[in-house]
Design a protein around this motif. Structure first.
Motif, PDB file in Angstrom:
ATOM      1  N   ALA A 240       0.596  -5.822  45.079  1.00 35.93           N
ATOM      2  CA  ALA A 240       1.123  -4.810  45.990  1.00 35.93           C
ATOM      3  C   ALA A 240       0.224  -3.579  46.039  1.00 35.93           C
ATOM      4  N   GLY A 241       0.131  -2.970  47.218  1.00 40.85           N
ATOM      5  CA  GLY A 241      -0.609  -1.722  47.380  1.00 40.85           C
ATOM      6  C   GLY A 241      -2.063  -1.845  47.000  1.00 40.85           C
ATOM      7  N   SER A 242      -2.556  -0.858  46.241  1.00 35.23           N
ATOM      8  CA  SER A 242      -3.955  -0.851  45.821  1.00 35.23           C
ATOM      9  C   SER A 242      -4.151  -1.512  44.460  1.00 35.23           C
ATOM     10  N   ASN A 243      -3.111  -2.091  43.906  1.00 34.61           N
ATOM     11  CA  ASN A 243      -3.220  -2.735  42.598  1.00 34.61           C
ATOM     12  C   ASN A 243      -4.157  -3.937  42.672  1.00 34.61           C
ATOM     13  N   PHE A 244      -4.766  -4.262  41.545  1.00 27.01           N
ATOM     14  CA  PHE A 244      -5.739  -5.357  41.542  1.00 27.01           C
ATOM     15  C   PHE A 244      -5.837  -5.956  40.143  1.00 27.01           C
ATOM     16  N   VAL A 245      -6.504  -7.090  40.055  1.00 27.63           N
ATOM     17  CA  VAL A 245      -6.784  -7.725  38.769  1.00 27.63           C
ATOM     18  C   VAL A 245      -8.250  -7.487  38.439  1.00 27.63           C
TER      19      VAL A 245
END
Length: 319
Positions: A240-245
């Protein structure tokens, strides 16, 4: 509800001492009172044979079955054997040339591995580690105890063996047993290459693999710690949103074993570009994430992203 059946697993290459240790365990009345129905699976036949008459109650409750082919190692067969003997305990001498996944996938759901012992002849171990590295790794990675027998401290270096094991597992107890069967516990201190007890620490490129393994094994130790670490951004951006792995590929054994070692990052800034390398600074929180199957896992609450060049070797290793 099915009864839980404890399993004791003995691994290692042929003639490494598995059968001898299994025999001694079965003879020990602290482990085997002679009343429990014990199923012994022999997946490899070496020079040493089990002597059941020397066991408590003359081994009348010990039932030995030979499984001489991987094709015979399946859940149906193991379930039938457990039912046949109403097994209350299972002991498995495993074939050193078979991968452990084969066994794990064949075990009935109510069989639980209580302890895993791995054995190696010291004078052969380095050769096996060079030519059969994947099999060596397979037998060390989940072992609780590793025994190097026939160890000669006059011609062999404890540290050489220690380093190989610790590159695979930090939790296993290591014993060195000489020709007289006297055993020495490996007490070499093996500190992490960074101070995880500090409120803030930086992880160098060469130490990523050690950090990720320790994070996986002792996740709660990192709760609330602030960290600066280098890796690839957006290896997965399905969040979601600007979240990343964020993370790196990690090789624990060989090229066939390379996998992604990554963590979820929560970020309120601009979306990152997949594949960019950067230093990420933030605080670690252990929390449930969809990316972890709605289970708890490490999450970096990102404070700052600093773009940088990729390292010379992008795959992290323990060497």
């Amino acid at each position: 509800m099915q009864r839980e059946v404890p399993c004791y697993l003995f691994t290692g290459f042929i003639d490494s001492g598995k059968t001898t240790f299994l025999q001694e365990t079965l003879e020990d009345d602290r482990f085997n009172e002679g009343t429990e129905s014990t199923l012994v699976l022999m997946c490899e036949e070496g020079d040493t044979e089990l002597d059941l008459l020397s066991c408590p109650n003359e081994g009348k409750n010990i039932h030995v079955e030979v499984i001489d082919s991987e094709k015979k190692l399946n859940i149906d067969k193991l379930s039938r054997l457990a039912a046949k003997y109403d097994a209350e305990k299972v002991m498995i001498e495993y074939n050193g040339m078979w991968m452990l996944d084969q066994l794990i996938n064949a075990m009935p759901d109510n069989w639980l591995i209580y302890q895993e012992y791995s054995f190696a002849v010291s004078e052969d171990f380095m050769m096996y580690n060079q030519s059969l590295r994947q099999l060596v790794f397979d037998k060390i990675q989940t072992a609780d105890v590793i025994v190097f027998n026939r160890f000669d401290d006059k011609t062999m270096d404890f540290m050489e063996f220690h380093k190989i094991v610790r590159a695979i597992s930090r939790r296993a107890d290591i014993f060195y047993e000489d020709e007289t069967r006297d055993a020495r516990l490996d007490d070499i201190e093996d500190p992490l290459p960074f101070d995880k007890d500090a409120d803030y620490f930086e992880v160098e490129d060469k130490d990523y693999a050690f950090w990720y393994r320790d994070l996986s094994e002792a996740m709660d130790d990192y709760q609330g710690k602030r960290i600066k670490i280098k890796g690839a951004l957006g290896v997965s951006t399905d969040l979601a949103g600007s979240n990343f792995v964020f993370g790196r590929e990690l090789m624990t054994c060989c090229e066939a074993d390379i996998r992604m070692a990554a963590v979820v990052c929560e970020w309120n800034g601009e979306p990152v570009k997949k594949g960019d390398w950067a230093y990420v600074t933030g605080k670690i929180e252990i929390k449930k994430q969809k990316a972890y199957g709605n289970k708890k896992g490490p999450t970096i609450i990102v404070e700052k992203i600093e773009k940088c060049d990729a390292p010379e070797y992008t795959v992290a290793t323990f060497y």
